[in-house]
Design a protein around this motif. Structure first.
Motif, mmCIF file in Angstrom:
data_model
loop_
_atom_site.group_PDB
_atom_site.id
_atom_site.type_symbol
_atom_site.label_atom_id
_atom_site.label_comp_id
_atom_site.label_asym_id
_atom_site.label_seq_id
_atom_site.Cartn_x
_atom_site.Cartn_y
_atom_site.Cartn_z
ATOM 1 N N GLY A 174 64.343 49.231 21.704
ATOM 2 C CA GLY A 174 63.792 50.316 22.489
ATOM 3 C C GLY A 174 63.681 49.901 23.940
ATOM 4 N N ALA A 175 63.836 50.847 24.853
ATOM 5 C CA ALA A 175 63.906 50.532 26.276
ATOM 6 C C ALA A 175 62.625 49.911 26.805
ATOM 7 N N LEU A 176 61.478 50.233 26.202
ATOM 8 C CA LEU A 176 60.199 49.727 26.703
ATOM 9 C C LEU A 176 59.736 48.453 25.990
ATOM 10 N N VAL A 177 60.559 47.912 25.106
ATOM 11 C CA VAL A 177 60.250 46.600 24.530
ATOM 12 C C VAL A 177 60.197 45.584 25.667
ATOM 13 N N ARG A 178 59.211 44.702 25.645
ATOM 14 C CA ARG A 178 59.065 43.700 26.696
ATOM 15 C C ARG A 178 59.965 42.503 26.415
ATOM 16 N N MET A 179 60.391 41.868 27.479
ATOM 17 C CA MET A 179 61.307 40.740 27.354
ATOM 18 C C MET A 179 60.747 39.645 26.442
ATOM 19 N N GLY A 180 59.475 39.330 26.623
ATOM 20 C CA GLY A 180 58.866 38.283 25.817
ATOM 21 C C GLY A 180 58.849 38.621 24.340
ATOM 22 N N VAL A 200 71.116 36.107 22.785
ATOM 23 C CA VAL A 200 70.211 37.122 23.336
ATOM 24 C C VAL A 200 68.825 36.528 23.555
ATOM 25 N N ALA A 201 68.310 35.844 22.533
ATOM 26 C CA ALA A 201 66.986 35.238 22.658
ATOM 27 C C ALA A 201 66.960 34.203 23.779
ATOM 28 N N ASP A 202 68.023 33.386 23.873
ATOM 29 C CA ASP A 202 68.100 32.374 24.933
ATOM 30 C C ASP A 202 68.057 33.015 26.313
ATOM 31 N N SER A 203 68.839 34.070 26.490
ATOM 32 C CA SER A 203 68.941 34.697 27.815
ATOM 33 C C SER A 203 67.605 35.273 28.259
ATOM 34 N N LEU A 204 66.808 35.728 27.310
ATOM 35 C CA LEU A 204 65.481 36.264 27.640
ATOM 36 C C LEU A 204 64.476 35.139 27.864
ATOM 37 N N ARG A 205 64.549 34.126 27.032
ATOM 38 C CA ARG A 205 63.587 33.015 27.127
ATOM 39 C C ARG A 205 63.736 32.243 28.431
ATOM 40 N N LEU A 206 64.965 32.156 28.941
ATOM 41 C CA LEU A 206 65.229 31.373 30.149
ATOM 42 C C LEU A 206 65.042 32.183 31.435
ATOM 43 N N ILE A 246 55.928 37.266 33.714
ATOM 44 C CA ILE A 246 56.858 38.360 33.997
ATOM 45 C C ILE A 246 57.529 38.844 32.713
ATOM 46 N N ARG A 247 57.905 37.928 31.831
ATOM 47 C CA ARG A 247 58.542 38.344 30.569
ATOM 48 C C ARG A 247 57.607 39.212 29.735
ATOM 49 N N ASN A 248 56.319 39.000 29.852
ATOM 50 C CA ASN A 248 55.364 39.815 29.095
ATOM 51 C C ASN A 248 55.148 41.193 29.715
ATOM 52 N N GLY A 251 70.490 38.868 36.913
ATOM 53 C CA GLY A 251 69.923 38.929 35.574
ATOM 54 C C GLY A 251 70.559 37.954 34.600
ATOM 55 N N ASP A 252 69.864 37.687 33.494
ATOM 56 C CA ASP A 252 70.355 36.815 32.423
ATOM 57 C C ASP A 252 70.672 37.601 31.152
ATOM 58 N N PHE A 253 69.747 38.454 30.734
ATOM 59 C CA PHE A 253 69.893 39.249 29.513
ATOM 60 C C PHE A 253 71.210 40.017 29.504
ATOM 61 N N ALA A 254 71.603 40.530 30.650
ATOM 62 C CA ALA A 254 72.822 41.340 30.740
ATOM 63 C C ALA A 254 74.067 40.564 30.352
ATOM 64 N N GLN A 255 74.083 39.252 30.605
ATOM 65 C CA GLN A 255 75.270 38.465 30.254
ATOM 66 C C GLN A 255 75.456 38.427 28.733
ATOM 67 N N ALA A 256 74.348 38.290 28.004
ATOM 68 C CA ALA A 256 74.440 38.311 26.548
ATOM 69 C C ALA A 256 74.900 39.674 26.054
ATOM 70 N N LEU A 257 74.396 40.734 26.664
ATOM 71 C CA LEU A 257 74.734 42.091 26.220
ATOM 72 C C LEU A 257 76.199 42.421 26.462
ATOM 73 N N ILE A 258 76.721 42.033 27.614
ATOM 74 C CA ILE A 258 78.117 42.373 27.902
ATOM 75 C C ILE A 258 79.060 41.537 27.045
ATOM 76 N N ALA A 259 78.652 40.314 26.716
ATOM 77 C CA ALA A 259 79.486 39.478 25.860
ATOM 78 C C ALA A 259 79.582 40.044 24.445
ATOM 79 N N LEU A 260 78.518 40.688 23.994
ATOM 80 C CA LEU A 260 78.451 41.157 22.609
ATOM 81 C C LEU A 260 78.746 42.643 22.451
ATOM 82 N N ASP A 261 79.342 43.263 23.473
ATOM 83 C CA ASP A 261 79.750 44.676 23.385
ATOM 84 C C ASP A 261 78.579 45.614 23.114
ATOM 85 N N ALA A 262 77.460 45.378 23.773
ATOM 86 C CA ALA A 262 76.294 46.243 23.600
ATOM 87 C C ALA A 262 76.573 47.644 24.146
#
Length: 340
Positions: A81-87, A102-108, A114-116, A174-185
């Motif tokens: 969901g769009a409002l899920v927090r990064m953490g 995906v988890a790595d890109s968010l954790r780093l 800020i992630r919360n 951004g970091d999360f976006a790299q995981a998403l584009i790699a995995l055809d999100a």
């Protein structure tokens, strides 16, 4: 910060209607009079700096649709969901098990605080941290179209070597976006013209002659969900981030990698690069270079060379090409050696 009107719509249709009332069909989301806000970790900063000057903020945190706050795991993949927090997403057990990249890109990313606060949708739509974009006394085509790009002749160590143009070389941070584009999100959006799905690879636009047009979204469209398709072999994946310090710093170079292996032979590779490009960057040429090859240091190096073959360095950021290559080689070999 200039004065603004603050509103809290309670459902998606009301939020879209409000945005439509104060924007036109041709308005860009980042330049519209009415703008959406969730965690506020990016937009609020730029409002304080005078870079963003909306007259009206539409806070999405009161939206009642529960799907916006859920992480749903099915046989078809994961729906955020769009409002899920990064953490929250970074700590989710099934995200870590099925899609460690995906988890790595968010954790780093960023800091724990800020992630919360930051939402997943807000994170992928974050704007550049280019110093010349953030400082309103400098020329910036992204901020003021046609004014020029001060980074070209300025200190451009942080800037992009891939995807730039004569109008803009600002890095997507951004970091999360790299995981998403790699995995055809896929991104789900809703607006006054209805609901639609956008392949994540088409969400962000390279600057070209219009760097102020950053995404494929209309000003009254809300991201409602991000879907990552089911890829069983994505358990063999990781995100490697190289930066000036170990925490709370943007990537100088990063790589999101997922591998489908037959022994040490690559059946399929997914690769995205961060810290080096103007948009989330899928390195398809590197993927093709690995297809059917035994993954070793030589083949990983050849793939890295292919990934940066079109790189365009500037005075202070040429080091990113070699750093980016080494980052990708290391990411590929570490992914190969994962125990899954």
């Amino acid at each position: 910060m200039r004065p603004f009107i603050y509103e809290q719509p309670t459902d998606i249709s009301a939020a879209v209607a409000l945005a439509s009332n104060f924007t036109t069909r041709d308005d860009q989301p980042t330049r519209a009079n009415a703008q959406f806000i969730a965690g506020g970790t990016n937009l609020a900063d730029y409002m304080k700096l005078g870079v963003a000057e909306p007259n009206r903020l539409l806070d999405l945190n009161r939206l009642e649709e529960q799907k916006l706050r859920q992480i749903r795991v099915t046989e078809d993949g994961i729906r955020f969901g769009a409002l899920v927090r990064m953490g929250e997403a970074a700590d989710h057990r099934e995200v870590k098990e099925r899609y460690p990249v995906v988890a790595d890109s968010l954790r780093l990313a960023a800091s724990g605080q800020i992630r919360n606060m930051a939402s997943l949708a807000g994170n992928v739509l974050q704007r550049t941290r280019c110093e010349y974009f953030r400082e309103t006394s400098w020329a910036c085509n992204k901020r003021v179209p046609g004014s020029g790009c001060a980074a070209m002749d300025g200190f451009n160590r942080q800037h992009a070597v891939l995807g730039g143009s004569e109008a803009c070389i600002a890095t997507y941070h951004g970091d999360f976006a790299q995981a998403l584009i790699a995995l055809d999100a896929v991104v789900h959006v809703e607006g006054s013209r209805g609901a639609r799905k956008i392949p994540f690879a088409k969400l962000h636009r390279q600057p070209g002659d219009t760097p102020h047009i950053e995404t494929d979204l209309a000003a009254d469209e809300i991201v409602t969900a991000i879907e990552v398709p089911a890829l069983p072999w994505a358990r063999r994946s990781l995100y490697l981030k190289i930066r000036d310090r170990e925490s709370y710093a943007f990537a100088l170079a990063s790589a999101a990698v997922a591998l489908d292996l037959d022994g040490e032979t690559v059946r399929e590779a997914r690769i995205a690069l961060g810290g080096v490009a103007t948009v989330p960057w899928r390195a398809s040429v590197a993927e093709d270079a690995l297809q059917g090859k035994k993954l070793d240091e030589a083949s990983a190096g050849a793939a890295a060379d292919a990934a940066f073959a079109e790189a365009q360095p500037h005075q202070h950021n040429a080091f990113k090409i070699e750093l980016g290559k080494r980052t990708l080689v290391r990411a590929l070999l570490e992914t190969r050696d994962m125990k899954v």
